[in-house]
Design an enzyme around this catalytic site. Structure first.
Site, PDB file in Angstrom:
ATOM      1  CB  THR A 185      81.983  -9.307  21.210  1.00  0.00           C
ATOM      2  OG1 THR A 185      82.798  -9.655  22.325  1.00  0.00           O
ATOM      3  CG2 THR A 185      80.850 -10.316  21.094  1.00  0.00           C
ATOM      4  CD  GLU A 330      78.602  -9.662  24.294  1.00  0.00           C
ATOM      5  OE1 GLU A 330      79.293  -8.727  24.774  1.00  0.00           O
ATOM      6  OE2 GLU A 330      79.080 -10.773  23.996  1.00  0.00           O
ATOM      7  CE  LYS A 439      84.869 -24.344  41.599  1.00  0.00           C
ATOM      8  NZ  LYS A 439      83.812 -25.013  40.844  1.00  0.00           N
ATOM      9  CD1 TRP A 444      85.461 -20.984  42.093  1.00  0.00           C
ATOM     10  CD2 TRP A 444      84.081 -19.307  41.575  1.00  0.00           C
ATOM     11  NE1 TRP A 444      84.532 -21.478  41.204  1.00  0.00           N
ATOM     12  CE2 TRP A 444      83.677 -20.467  40.874  1.00  0.00           C
ATOM     13  CE3 TRP A 444      83.357 -18.132  41.390  1.00  0.00           C
ATOM     14  CZ2 TRP A 444      82.578 -20.491  40.004  1.00  0.00           C
ATOM     15  CZ3 TRP A 444      82.266 -18.150  40.528  1.00  0.00           C
ATOM     16  CH2 TRP A 444      81.882 -19.317  39.837  1.00  0.00           C
TER      17      TRP A 444
END
Ligand SMILES: Nc1ncnc2c1ncn2[C@@H]1O[C@H](COP(=O)(O)O)[C@@H](O)[C@H]1O
Lengths: 544, 544
Positions: A185, A330, A439, A444
Site C-alpha cells: 500500500t 490493510e 483545521k 475540523w
C-alpha cells in the site's frame, strides 16, 4: 476441554475446489489482453491452477516464496493466484500504476522470485529488469502466437510454460495462518508497505463478503470485478466469486465507459464493483448515448467516497441498487458497507441518499471505534468525529519486515488514518483523511463532505478540497474544480449551489477551476501534490 | 512464511457483541412459557448474557464445564447459551423428547454441573434428580412470580439468580477450538452419542448459513426458528440470527398450526425453519381457515425429507420459496440446501419441484462423496447411489469420550449413514438410510430397540422393524415378524405385549407376519431389501 470437530484449515485451494466441484461448468469470461473474448470455467481454472502449482514447484518455488503478478483482471491472472497459493507460495500483486521506482522497490522488498506479466507491461519491465535481481524468470501471460520479441530473463509464453505440466499435483498442505498473498500500500507515508494476507484471512474475508448485507453473491449472479486484482484482492472477488459459484466476467484492460457497458450487457452482469471514477465514465457514456442497463442489479462502489449524485443516478435513473463500501488494503480490504437497517424506519428520497452516501456498517468480522488523539473512545452519535480504528479477522497486524513498527494500539486496533463519525445504528461516515482534515479555528472541517457536495453540481466533473493557511483561522478550505466538458460554471454558481447544504463556516473561502487534478496510482486524489501546487495561493480575504 | 494478519479467534461472544453493537435495538420476541409475548433486544440479551456468565463463574463453573439446558426456544434460553459460552463453559442441550432413561444417561455422560430448566419440565426433572448426581443446582427459567413449589436441589428462579449479578464481567478468553456446545444424537445405534461443537465450528457454520444460497439472512429479515435450540443449534439460527442482525421470534412451546400462524403474522416473519411435521400442521390450519401469509418469504424445511407436495403448496399456493435442507447433529447441522443453479436452465413446474425435493448442494465448507461399501467413490450422475460421506469445517471428528470409536475414514470423511445420489451439478438426494433408525416427526426411533423387545414375546422367532413413509410423521415403524413354528400370534397380542415397555410414540403402527426375512451374508437383516419389499405397503391410519 476442546471441541471435537474436524480439522479443516481455511486454505485457499478449498475455494477453487468447491467452485470446480459444485459450480464446475460456470463460466469465467475474459476480455483478453490480446483482444477477443475468452471463455473458460471454474473446473478448467482449477485444472490449470494445478498445472501452475506443479510448474512453479518445478521452477524451484517453495512454500513461502513470493511470486509476483503485474496484470489486469483476466482468467489467467486468477488461475495464477490459485496456482501460486496452491503451491504454498505467496502471490504478490504489483500495481502497474505505481511509479517505476516504487515497482522496483516493492519487488526487491518482497524478494519476488518470478513475475507473471501481461503483454501491456512487458516494455516497462524490460527497462526495469536489471534492477530486479531476485526475479529469475518472467512469464508473459499470453500464448506462443502473441509472444513478443523480448529480452526479459528466461521469458516464456505462459501457455507454453503451462503445457509442460500435466496437472498431476496435490495442493501443498499448509497451516491456515500461512502467508497467501501480498499487496503493498502506498497510502501511508514513506515507502510502500507490504500487507501479508494469510489463507485464513482471505477465506474468512470472502465468506464475509458473500453475505446478503455485504455483496450478496449467489450462484445465480454474474459478477464483473472491475476493481483490479492488484487492488486488495479485487475486494475479495477473486475468492468470493468462486466461493459463491457466481459467473465471473473479467474486463481485462479496457475500463472506459463503452467497454464496461458492452460487457455488462453482453454477459448480463448482475453485480459489479469499482471505484467512483470508473462509474463516472460509465454514467457519462450512458447519459450521452441514452443507453439503459438490462441485467445489472447491484453496484459496489468504494475505494474513495461515492458521491451522493452517483448513488442517485444508479438507483433512481437506472434502477440499480448501490452498496457504498469502505475499506483498505490493510483490511483485505472490506471494512464497511452501506446498509439500510430497519432502525431508520421509512426514509424519504433525500434522507435515504444521505444514508447511502455514508460508508456504512461493519459486517461481522470487523470491529470499529472512533477515538480522540489520546485514544479515548468517542460517542456514536453521528456527529462527533474521530480517528477510525479497526480490529478484525482480516485486518493487518503489521507490515512486511516490520516496516512502520507497531501498528496496533493496546487493544489490538489498527488506526486507519481516516477520520469518521459513527451513528447510533453503526453507520460510519468518513469525514476526512487524518492528514487531509482541515483545521479551522480549532475545529475540523471535512474536505470530503465538501467535495461530495460540489460534485453534485451539474457542471462539475471532479472536485478536491484542500486547506489553505489563513492568518486568522489557521486553515480555510479551498475548492478546486474540473468543470464538465463544455461547461463553465462560475465561483458564484458553485457557492450558491452549496449554500445552506453545509454549515456556514464549512463554506469554501474560494473556488478555483483547473483542467486536471493529480491522482495516485490507485485513483485517489493526491492532496499532497495539490497542496504543493497551491502553495503560493492566497485566499481572497486572507488579509482579514 | 506466516501471514501478518490479526489474531481474531472465532469465539461465540463475538457474535452477540456484534449484534449488540451493530443491531442493538433489534428485537427478540418470545412467546413465553408463562404465556404472554415478551420483547427484548440484542443489546439487552448481551447484557444479560454477561450476567449469566458472571453468575455461573460465581457458582464455580469453570472453562470446559458442561451446563445443561432443558428448554424451548425463548430469549432466556438464547441468553443462557451466550452466557455459558462466554464463561468458557459448554452448553449442553437436552432434548425433552428423549425418554427419561436417555436423559439420565446423557446428563451423567456429559457430567452436567447445572441445569437451566423450563417450567414445563420441572416435574420430570424432580422425578429424575436423584439419578443426576453431577448437577448441583437447578435454575428454573422463570421469575419469582411464576416460580413453582419444587424440591429440586438448590432450585432458584432464573430472574432472581440473575439479579444477583451486575454484568461487570469480561468474556473468558479461550482458544477458538475450545468446546462451546454439546448435543447428543440418538440417530445412531446404541446409546446416544455426544457431539462437541467448538467456538470455531459454530461461528464458521453460522457464517455459512447466512449466505444467499443457504438461509439468506439479512438485517431486514425477521426469523422464526421453530426448529428447537436443542435440535443441533436450531440449525445455526442461535448464531446466524444475531450474526445477521435479523429480528428473531422465539415460539416457546406452542408449535401447532394456529400458534405458528399467529406469530408469523403478528411479527411479520420473513424467514422460518422447521421439520416437515410442523409445516404440515401449519398448511392444514391455513387450508381449513382460508388464511394467507402476508410477510413470509422463505421457509427452510429439513430434518427429514420434505414432501414434494409441501414444496408445491408453499411455493405455488402461498408464494413462499422453499429451501429444502439436509444435515445432521454431527454437522452442526447444515449439510446441503436445495438451490436452483443456472446449470439446469429453465425448468418447467414439475422438473423444478423434482429438483427442489432433492436435498440440494453442499455450501462452501462442506465436502461430500458417495461411495460403495469398499469406500470407492461413485459417480455423480444423479442415478448411482452410495453411502454419503462428508467432511468440513463444522463436521464432527469423534463423539464425546470416544464413544463409537473412530468415525472418520482414511480421508477424514464421516459416514452419515444416509444413502444418496448426487447429480452432475452437485445436487444430492437421499434415497435411503443405511443406519437402522426411523425418524418420526423429526425425532429418532431405534428400530433395534423395538426388534429386541418384540423377540421377547414367546411366539416370535424373528423381528425386523422398518420405517414406512407417513404423511404427517414422515416415517412410522412397521414391525415385521416371523412367528415361531406352530404359533400364530395376532397383531393385538404383540402390541399388548409391548405396551408400556417403550415410549408410546415408538409403538409400531402396524404388525405384519411373514415366513422369511432376508439376511446378508454375515447374518444381518437386509433392511434395504425389506423396505423395497414393503414399498407398496400403506399404514392403517396413513390417510390421516
Ligand atoms: N432433508 C432431509 N431429507 C431426508 N433426511 C433428512 C433430511 N434432513 C435430515 N435427515 C435425516 O436426519 C438425519 C440427521 O438427524 P439429526 O442428527 O437428528 O438432525 C440425517 O442423517 C438424515 O437421515
Amino acid at each position: 476441554m476442546q471441541g471435537m470437530m474436524q480439522d479443516w484449515p481455511l486454505l485457499i485451494h478449498r475455494v477453487i475446489d468447491h467452485a470446480a466441484i459444485q459450480h464446475g461448468a460456470r463460466e469465467v469470461v475474459t476480455r483478453s489482453i490480446e483482444g477477443p473474448i475468452h471463455r473458460t470455467t471454474y473446473a478448467e481454472i482449477r485444472n490449470r491452477a494445478l498445472k501452475v502449482a506443479q510448474r512453479l514447484a518445478r521452477e524451484g518455488i517453495r512454500p513461502g516464496d513470493r511470486v509476483a503478478t503485474l496484470a489486469w483482471n483476466t482468467a489467467r491472472h486468477l488461475e495464477t493466484w490459485y496456482g501460486i497459493t496452491g503451491a504454498g507460495a505467496v502471490y504478490h500483486t504489483i500495481n502497474p500504476r505505481l511509479f517505476e521506482e516504487q515497482i522496483v522497490y516493492i519487488a526487491n522488498h518482497a524478494e519476488d522470485k518470478l513475475l507473471f506479466v501481461d503483454l501491456t507491461f512487458v516494455a516497462t519491465i524490460e527497462k526495469l529488469q536489471d534492477r530486479l535481481p531476485t526475479i529469475t524468470r518472467f512469464i508473459v501471460l499470453t500464448d506462443a502466437a502473441h509472444m513478443p520479441q523480448t529480452r526479459l530473463r528466461g521469458a516464456v509464453a505462459y501457455e507454453d510454460w503451462l503445457a509442460e505440466a500435466d496437472g498431476d499435483f496435490s495442493w501443498v498442505a499448509l497451516e491456515e495462518t500461512a502467508a497467501a498473498g501480498m499487496c503493498y500500500t502506498s497510502g501511508t507515508t514513506g515507502n510502500p508497505k507490504g500487507v501479508v494476507y494469510s489463507h485464513r484471512s482471505n477465506v474468512l474475508h470472502a465468506m464475509m463478503c458473500v453475505t446478503p448485507d455485504a455483496f450478496n453473491l449467489s450462484v445465480n449472479d454474474c459478477v464483473l470485478p472491475i476493481v483490479p486484482l492488484f487492488h486488495a484482492n479485487s475486494w475479495s472477488l477473486a475468492f468470493s466469486g468462486p466461493m459463491s459459484g457466481a459467473k465471473m466476467v473479467m474486463p481485462g484492460m479496457k475500463l472506459d465507459g463503452a467497454s464496461v457497458y458492452e460487457l455488462l450487457e453482453s454477459e448480463q452482469v448482475t453485480v459489479t464493483a469499482a471505484v467512483p471514477t470508473v462509474w463516472l465514465m460509465l454514467l457519462q457514456h450512458m447519459e450521452k448515448t441514452g443507453l439503459r442497463l438490462s441485467s445489472l442489479k447491484h453496484v459496489l462502489i468504494g475505494g474513495s467516497a461515492c458521491p451522493r449524485a452517483m448513488i442517485d443516478a444508479f438507483e433512481n435513473q437506472y434502477g440499480v441498487s448501490v452498496a457504498h463500501a469502505w475499506g483498505m488494503t490493510e483490511m483485505s480490504p472490506v471494512g464497511s458497507i452501506s446498509s439500510i437497517k430497519p432502525d431508520y424506519g421509512a426514509l424519504a428520497h433525500d434522507a435515504l441518499l444521505d444514508l447511502k452516501a455514508k460508508q456504512g456498517s461493519a459486517p461481522f468480522g470487523v470491529e470499529m471505534k472512533i477515538t480522540d488523539d489520546a485514544d479515548n473512545p468517542l460517542p456514536w452519535d453521528g456527529k462527533t468525529f474521530g480517528r477510525l480504528k479497526v480490529r478484525g479477522m482480516a485486518v493487518a497486524s503489521a507490515y512486511f519486515r516490520g516496516e512502520g513498527g507497531e501498528i496496533l494500539d493496546a487493544d489490538g486496533f489498527f488506526d486507519t488514518g481516516d477520520v469518521a463519525t459513527i451513528d447510533p445504528y453503526g453507520a460510519m461516515q468518513i469525514t476526512d483523511r487524518a492528514k487531509d482534515v482541515i483545521k479551522s479555528g480549532g475545529e475540523w472541517i471535512s474536505s470530503i463532505d465538501i467535495e461530495n457536495l460540489a460534485v453534485g453540481h451539474p457542471d462539475v466533473a471532479e472536485a478536491a478540497v484542500i486547506g489553505i493557511s489563513h492568518p486568522k483561522w489557521d486553515e480555510r478550505p479551498l475548492l478546486i474544480i474540473i468543470p464538465k466538458e463544455g461547461r463553465s460554471p462560475t465561483r458564484a454558481d458553485i457557492l450558491d449551489f452549496m449554500q445552506g447544504k453545509i454549515a456556514k463556516w464549512w463554506m469554501p473561502d474560494d473556488v478555483v477551476f483547473v483542467d486536471a487534478i493529480p491522482h495516485t496510482a490507485t485513483g485517489k486524489i493526491q492532496k499532497m501534490q495539490l497542496r504543493e501546487q497551491f502553495g503560493a495561493y492566497r485566499l481572497p480575504d486572507a488579509a482579514a
